[in-house]
Structures are given as structure tokens and as C-alpha cells.
Design an enzyme around this catalytic site. Structure first.
Site, short mmCIF file in Angstrom:
data_model
loop_
_atom_site.label_atom_id
_atom_site.label_comp_id
_atom_site.label_asym_id
_atom_site.label_seq_id
_atom_site.Cartn_x
_atom_site.Cartn_y
_atom_site.Cartn_z
N ALA A 113 -8.41 67.40 65.88
CA ALA A 113 -9.50 67.10 66.81
C ALA A 113 -9.81 65.62 66.79
CB ALA A 113 -10.75 67.90 66.44
N ASN B 39 -7.12 62.67 50.85
CA ASN B 39 -8.13 61.74 50.36
C ASN B 39 -8.25 61.78 48.84
OD1 ASN B 39 -10.14 62.53 53.23
ND2 ASN B 39 -8.96 60.67 52.93
N CYS C 221 -15.01 57.68 57.32
CA CYS C 221 -15.27 59.01 56.72
C CYS C 221 -15.49 58.84 55.21
CB CYS C 221 -14.12 59.96 57.01
SG CYS C 221 -13.91 60.35 58.75
N ARG D 227 -23.47 48.51 38.75
CA ARG D 227 -23.53 48.01 40.13
C ARG D 227 -22.15 47.78 40.72
NH1 ARG D 227 -28.11 43.28 39.11
NH2 ARG D 227 -29.79 44.67 38.39
N HIS E 186 -15.75 70.65 56.21
CA HIS E 186 -15.61 71.61 57.29
C HIS E 186 -14.17 72.04 57.53
CE1 HIS E 186 -15.55 67.50 59.10
NE2 HIS E 186 -14.47 67.98 59.70
N ILE E 187 -14.05 73.24 58.07
CA ILE E 187 -12.78 73.77 58.53
C ILE E 187 -12.92 74.03 60.03
CG2 ILE E 187 -11.10 75.65 58.36
CD1 ILE E 187 -12.05 76.07 55.46
N ARG F 252 -18.66 61.08 54.20
CA ARG F 252 -19.66 61.67 55.09
C ARG F 252 -19.14 62.94 55.74
NH1 ARG F 252 -18.20 61.18 60.28
NH2 ARG F 252 -16.72 59.54 60.83
N SER F 253 -17.81 63.02 55.94
CA SER F 253 -17.21 64.11 56.69
C SER F 253 -15.79 64.31 56.22
CB SER F 253 -17.23 63.75 58.19
OG SER F 253 -16.53 64.70 58.96
#
Length: 282
Positions: free
Chosen positions: A281, A194, A157, A138, A224-225, A183-184
Site C-alpha cells: 500500500a 527493520n 516510519c 542523551r 499493523h497487518i 511510529r508505524s
């Protein structure tokens, strides 16, 4: 090449060759000129790095390890949500006039919660359990707090870490492993950043818990790219690669809150040239 190079090249090739385009969809991110920032993406990418073998830094281009370390200290040690406590400018686009990014990232880790053992924040809870109950299933953190999303300038993220302790055959030392859930992930701008950040986090927590760093598993829901990044990625993954650098922490540090950027030592980091002016972006 480093193992991180191989993982990165294979992942990028798979996204470009087999990914799904978001072109024409209603997407949130925009380029600086206001046009939609479309991506090619893969769902559910899982990469594993054994930190006992080598540090997972790219050599195709340089990852700014000192800056990555500074940011992970900003989030996990300072538990800050203000860019004035950070030495880089990567969060400037999401900060308000006072420098705050809202109730995001470090803010969530610093919120104290009531446990049976008393009031603790999430970081101190992890450190407590690794010392007192290391085989618990846990030991985890979560900063994707739904009731506070409206007060975050950017939804997290990298939002969850799960820690798991094992043993290594033939050794009495405990091994600290972790899963990073994201998540992204903007693969060109942020993937290895990261990975290196959370590898350093595992190394820090392992050291102060008298353990050895083990596996870091990186789970990405949406890898993603961006459309404007594809030519840059194609050039990057065609480059020659080198051996992984040697990355160590000051072995004298025994308290998580005593680490500073100066405690990070990077040796033999040979890389290709940096990619400058990557469009981001927002």
C-alpha cells in the site's frame, strides 16, 4: 525456532486475534487499484532482542540481510536521500524524477548542528559521545523534524534511536543497547527487515566503539497487518521454523564509515520459502 520467529508469531497472532480494524475509517494508504488499504492494528507493541544471544532474523521466510544492510548504510553512513545511492528498489515509489525522497531519512542524519564541542551531524554526535561520554543518557537521534515534514515524500516510519551503555557482570567490556522508536510498521512487509537493519546498526556502532552489542528494544506505536496480507500472514506463521543464522561483521573494521555490504557475513541461514508479490500500500 529462532527467538525472532517466536516474537513474530506471537505478535502476529495477537494483532489478528485482538487487534482493532480500521475498515471504514479515513485512511491515507491506497492499493494499486485505488481502493483504501485497511489494517488490523495493535497500539504500543514492544519487542526485545538480545543481540548477544542470537541475531534476530526470521527463518519462517528469508529476510534479505544484504539488502537490509545496504539500506541502513544508505541512511546512516551515506546519509543519502537519493535512491541512486541505493542498490534495491524499495524506495522507488516515493522518489521524484531525480531520485530524491525529499528531506527525509539520510538527509536529516547528515544535517550538521552546533554543539558545545563543535559542528556535527547526528551520527557523528552519537559516535563522539560513545567514545567520550559513554554513560550519557542523551545519546540519541531523531529524524522526525517537523519543520521539514512538508518536504519529505514519506514521513519517517523508524524515526528515533536512543543508545544506552551498560556493563555485563564479570566482564570489563561495555555493552551497547538501543531503543528503536517506530511510529508505524507494516508487519508482513517490513517488521523483520527493520529489526535486522537496526540490529546490524547496533553491531556496527558497538564494534567501532569497542563495545559489545546488547539489547535492541523495538517500540512500535502502530503495528499493523493490512487486510490483504492477513491470509499471507496466517500461512507464514503456521510454517516450521529453524535456528537463527550466524551473522557477523568484518572484525577488522574500526571506522564506522569504512563498512561496506561485503563486510557482512551470514552463515547457516535456513529458511522457509519467500512470499512473492506481496501487495504494498502506498
Amino acid at each position: 525456532m529462532s527467538y525472532a520467529d517466536k516474537v513474530f508469531i506471537d505478535m502476529c497472532r495477537d494483532i489478528i486475534d485482538n487487534g482493532v480494524s480500521t475498515e471504514g475509517e479515513k485512511v491515507r494508504p491506497r492499493w494499486e487499484d485505488g481502493s483504501p488499504a485497511y489494517t488490523v492494528k495493535r497500539f504500543g507493541v514492544v519487542n526485545r532482542y538480545d543481540l548477544s544471544r542470537e541475531f534476530p532474523a526470521l527463518t519462517l521466510r528469508r529476510t534479505a540481510l544484504k539488502s537490509a544492510f545496504d539500506e541502513i548504510l544508505w541512511i546512516w553512513q551515506k546519509k543519502s536521500n537519493n535512491i541512486h545511492d541505493l542498490h534495491s528498489h524499495i524506495w522507488d515509489s516515493w522518489a521524484d524524477a531525480d531520485g530524491s525522497i525529499g528531506k527525509a531519512y539520510g538527509y536529516q542524519l547528515g544535517v550538521k548542528h552546533q554543539y558545545t564541542e563543535g559542528m556535527m551531524d547526528q551520527v557523528d554526535r552519537v559516535l563522539y559521545d560513545l567514545k567520550n561520554n559513554p554513560y550519557s543518557r542523551r545519546i540519541m537521534t531523531n529524524i522526525y523534524v517537523h519543520q521539514d515534514l512538508h518536504a519529505m515524500n514519506l514521513y519517517p516510519c523508524a524515526y528515533s534511536m536512543t543508545f544506552n551503555v551498560t556493563t555485563r557482570p564479570g566482564s570489563d567490556r561495555l555493552v551497547l543497547n538501543a531503543i528503536l522508536n517506530q511510529r508505524s510498521n507494516d508487519v508482513l512487509a517490513a517488521n523483520n527487515w527493520n529489526v535486522c537493519q537496526y540490529a546490524l546498526l547496533v553491531m556496527m556502532i558497538a564494534q567501532v566503539s569497542d563495545m559489545e552489542p546488547g539489547e535492541l528494544v523495538h517500540v512500535i506505536a502502530d503495528a499493523h497487518i493490512y487486510d490483504r496480507h492477513i491470509p499471507l500472514v496466517e500461512e507464514l506463521i503456521s510454517r516450521p521454523a529453524y535456528q537463527a543464522p550466524k551473522v557477523t561483521l568484518n572484525p577488522e573494521i574500526r571506522n564506522f564509515y569504512d563498512f561496506t555490504v561485503d563486510d557482512l557475513k551470514v552463515e547457516d541461514y535456513v529458511t522457509g520459502p519467500q512470499i512473492k508479490n506481496i501487495p504494498i500500500a502506498v
